[in-house]
Write a protein that holds these residues in place. Structure first.
Motif, PDB file in Angstrom:
ATOM      1  N   LEU A 228      -3.566 -41.334  39.578  1.00  0.00           N
ATOM      2  CA  LEU A 228      -2.150 -41.052  39.379  1.00  0.00           C
ATOM      3  C   LEU A 228      -1.795 -41.089  37.887  1.00  0.00           C
ATOM      4  O   LEU A 228      -1.094 -40.205  37.384  1.00  0.00           O
ATOM      5  CB  LEU A 228      -1.302 -42.053  40.164  1.00  0.00           C
ATOM      6  N   ALA A 229      -2.292 -42.082  37.166  1.00  0.00           N
ATOM      7  CA  ALA A 229      -2.023 -42.187  35.728  1.00  0.00           C
ATOM      8  C   ALA A 229      -2.593 -40.990  34.977  1.00  0.00           C
ATOM      9  O   ALA A 229      -1.945 -40.454  34.065  1.00  0.00           O
ATOM     10  CB  ALA A 229      -2.602 -43.494  35.189  1.00  0.00           C
ATOM     11  N   GLU A 230      -3.784 -40.556  35.362  1.00  0.00           N
ATOM     12  CA  GLU A 230      -4.398 -39.396  34.703  1.00  0.00           C
ATOM     13  C   GLU A 230      -3.617 -38.122  34.989  1.00  0.00           C
ATOM     14  O   GLU A 230      -3.455 -37.267  34.105  1.00  0.00           O
ATOM     15  CB  GLU A 230      -5.855 -39.256  35.133  1.00  0.00           C
ATOM     16  N   MET A 231      -3.114 -38.000  36.188  1.00  0.00           N
ATOM     17  CA  MET A 231      -2.314 -36.827  36.523  1.00  0.00           C
ATOM     18  C   MET A 231      -1.026 -36.820  35.716  1.00  0.00           C
ATOM     19  O   MET A 231      -0.628 -35.785  35.184  1.00  0.00           O
ATOM     20  CB  MET A 231      -2.019 -36.808  38.018  1.00  0.00           C
ATOM     21  N   GLU A 232      -0.377 -37.977  35.623  1.00  0.00           N
ATOM     22  CA  GLU A 232       0.880 -38.060  34.878  1.00  0.00           C
ATOM     23  C   GLU A 232       0.663 -37.776  33.395  1.00  0.00           C
ATOM     24  O   GLU A 232       1.536 -37.218  32.737  1.00  0.00           O
ATOM     25  CB  GLU A 232       1.516 -39.435  35.079  1.00  0.00           C
ATOM     26  N   ALA A 233      -0.510 -38.142  32.869  1.00  0.00           N
ATOM     27  CA  ALA A 233      -0.821 -37.916  31.460  1.00  0.00           C
ATOM     28  C   ALA A 233      -1.351 -36.507  31.202  1.00  0.00           C
ATOM     29  O   ALA A 233      -1.550 -36.123  30.056  1.00  0.00           O
ATOM     30  CB  ALA A 233      -1.850 -38.948  30.993  1.00  0.00           C
ATOM     31  N   GLY A 234      -1.606 -35.758  32.270  1.00  0.00           N
ATOM     32  CA  GLY A 234      -2.157 -34.418  32.118  1.00  0.00           C
ATOM     33  C   GLY A 234      -3.615 -34.422  31.687  1.00  0.00           C
ATOM     34  O   GLY A 234      -4.101 -33.464  31.092  1.00  0.00           O
ATOM     35  N   ASP A 235      -4.324 -35.495  32.008  1.00  0.00           N
ATOM     36  CA  ASP A 235      -5.738 -35.647  31.650  1.00  0.00           C
ATOM     37  C   ASP A 235      -6.602 -34.969  32.712  1.00  0.00           C
ATOM     38  O   ASP A 235      -7.038 -35.596  33.676  1.00  0.00           O
ATOM     39  CB  ASP A 235      -6.070 -37.134  31.534  1.00  0.00           C
ATOM     40  N   GLY A 236      -6.847 -33.672  32.537  1.00  0.00           N
ATOM     41  CA  GLY A 236      -7.602 -32.900  33.526  1.00  0.00           C
ATOM     42  C   GLY A 236      -9.008 -33.399  33.744  1.00  0.00           C
ATOM     43  O   GLY A 236      -9.474 -33.498  34.877  1.00  0.00           O
ATOM     44  N   ALA A 237      -9.710 -33.757  32.664  1.00  0.00           N
ATOM     45  CA  ALA A 237     -11.088 -34.243  32.793  1.00  0.00           C
ATOM     46  C   ALA A 237     -11.112 -35.595  33.487  1.00  0.00           C
ATOM     47  O   ALA A 237     -11.953 -35.847  34.360  1.00  0.00           O
ATOM     48  CB  ALA A 237     -11.748 -34.332  31.417  1.00  0.00           C
TER      49      ALA A 237
END
Length: 93
Positions: free
Chosen positions: A29-38
């Motif tokens: 969820l945190a990666e999605m919110e940050a836009g961290d695709g990798a």
């Protein structure tokens, strides 16, 4: 709990495994919110791998209702976003 991985089938998971899976879900969820695709891709695969490792596969002809549905490994960030609740992919337990 019966968990379905879209495009793969179902597994039975003991409730005792959900604290570990919740940690991966929070990271996703945190990666999605940050836009961290990798990071999103890496964590999605880690989450699905753990579900496969910890779960007991149900027979392909089983008609058990799924209590939790997880995206396919090749799901896009947008597809996963459409499956999210306020708690992520795995609702709070």
């Amino acid at each position: 709990m019966i968990v379905r991985i879209m495009g793969e089938g179902q597994v039975r998971l003991a409730d005792s495994h959900f604290p570990e899976l919740d940690e991966l879900d929070d990271e996703l969820l945190a990666e999605m919110e940050a836009g961290d695709g990798a990071g999103f891709r890496r964590t999605l695969h880690a989450l699905l791998d753990r579900v496969r490792e910890l779960g007991t596969p149900l027979p392909d002809d089983s008609l058990e209702p799924s209590e939790l549905i997880l995206p396919a490994p090749d799901a896009t960030l947008e597809e996963v976003r459409s499956l999210l609740s306020d708690d992520g992919l795995i609702p709070g337990r």
